[in-house]
Design an enzyme around this catalytic site. Sequence first.
Site, PDB file in Angstrom:
ATOM      1  N   GLU A 148      -0.596  -8.512   5.032  1.00 35.13           N
ATOM      2  CA  GLU A 148      -0.342  -8.617   6.489  1.00 35.13           C
ATOM      3  C   GLU A 148      -1.643  -8.629   7.292  1.00 35.13           C
ATOM      4  O   GLU A 148      -1.633  -8.986   8.468  1.00 35.13           O
ATOM      5  CB  GLU A 148       0.584  -7.476   6.957  1.00 35.13           C
ATOM      6  CG  GLU A 148      -0.088  -6.143   7.231  1.00 35.13           C
ATOM      7  CD  GLU A 148      -0.433  -5.352   5.978  1.00 35.13           C
ATOM      8  OE1 GLU A 148      -0.452  -5.940   4.877  1.00 35.13           O
ATOM      9  OE2 GLU A 148      -0.722  -4.144   6.103  1.00 35.13           O
ATOM     10  N   HIS A 197      -3.472  -5.682   1.256  1.00 38.09           N
ATOM     11  CA  HIS A 197      -2.688  -5.839   2.485  1.00 38.09           C
ATOM     12  C   HIS A 197      -2.536  -7.303   2.902  1.00 38.09           C
ATOM     13  O   HIS A 197      -3.366  -7.798   3.680  1.00 38.09           O
ATOM     14  CB  HIS A 197      -3.356  -5.069   3.624  1.00 38.09           C
ATOM     15  CG  HIS A 197      -3.231  -3.588   3.497  1.00 38.09           C
ATOM     16  ND1 HIS A 197      -2.288  -2.866   4.194  1.00 38.09           N
ATOM     17  CD2 HIS A 197      -3.905  -2.697   2.734  1.00 38.09           C
ATOM     18  CE1 HIS A 197      -2.396  -1.578   3.880  1.00 38.09           C
ATOM     19  NE2 HIS A 197      -3.373  -1.459   3.001  1.00 38.09           N
ATOM     20  N   CYS A 231       0.837  -1.204   0.000  1.00 36.33           N
ATOM     21  CA  CYS A 231       0.000   0.000   0.000  1.00 36.33           C
ATOM     22  C   CYS A 231       0.872   1.255   0.000  1.00 36.33           C
ATOM     23  O   CYS A 231       1.501   1.564  -0.995  1.00 36.33           O
ATOM     24  CB  CYS A 231      -0.969  -0.045   1.192  1.00 36.33           C
ATOM     25  SG  CYS A 231      -2.345   1.125   1.026  1.00 36.33           S
TER      26      CYS A 231
END
Lengths: 221, 76
Positions: A196, A194, A84
Amino acid sequence: MRFGVVTFPGSCDDADARLACSLVGDVVQLWHADRDLKGVDAVVIPGGFSYGDHLRVGAIARFAPVMMEIDTYARVGGPVLGICNGFQVLCEAGLLPGALLPNASLRFAMRQTAVQVQTTDCAWTRGCDMGEVLSIPAKHFAGRYYASQPVLDEMEERGQVALRYVADPVPNGSLDGIAGVCNAFGNVLGLMPHPEHAVDDLCGGADGLRLFRSATMVPSL
Amino acid sequence: MGDPVRARVLIRPKAGILDPQGQTVERALPALGFAGVSNVHVGRLVELDVEDPSLLPAMCEALLANPLIEDYEIVE
């Protein structure tokens, strides 16, 4: 395998990035003012709003001391993942081609996205299957990938379009549905969704771990 | 170095790149009764006092604009 996760002023996804790394290896925090990378084996530049997104997204973070180190590290083949805002920083730093513009809708896009793996010849996707679809959340205002047509053609030729949104229309108006891009050597990957935030089945899926785990794998010859 | 010179840098989206801000403004004006407006683009203005204006192009290339997506115009 030791990951380093960068924290800039304004980073907000660094804690989740450290959690994701800790599930597949060891992790240390790298501070924006650090002038060495503490001997890590891979670097993650997380999401957020580094330096308040002033001027242009990613434009100021590029000049942080730690970015000088990451620039050298990436250019000698060190694995670097930009998520991002990290993707935006890598583009501004010239480590990845193109740029990220405000979403075509001018709205903040926040949704689960399906992205298809377009290359496994990359440090961060080598553990994935070619054509595999990963379910990963995205949340961004400036995720519209842009590169000029000659650059796009060159990227396609070299297999640098690493991830593509499966959905139509794409959440941000990215050219050719591009969600993630790697450099010509495959050691640097940037993506808007994302991974994560997708590391545990209890929280909606663990597809994101596939990228972090890839970095721990020895490349096949 | 002489006295600082007031300079302005106009930064606008490159022609041909989708400019949703410009489009939004263009659609909003007729809704307020302002007819006959087209080709609206929204960019930004950077004003600065600079001792050596010959450095301005390098400043634009390095930081003030992203030449991949933006054009800049220096007005001294």
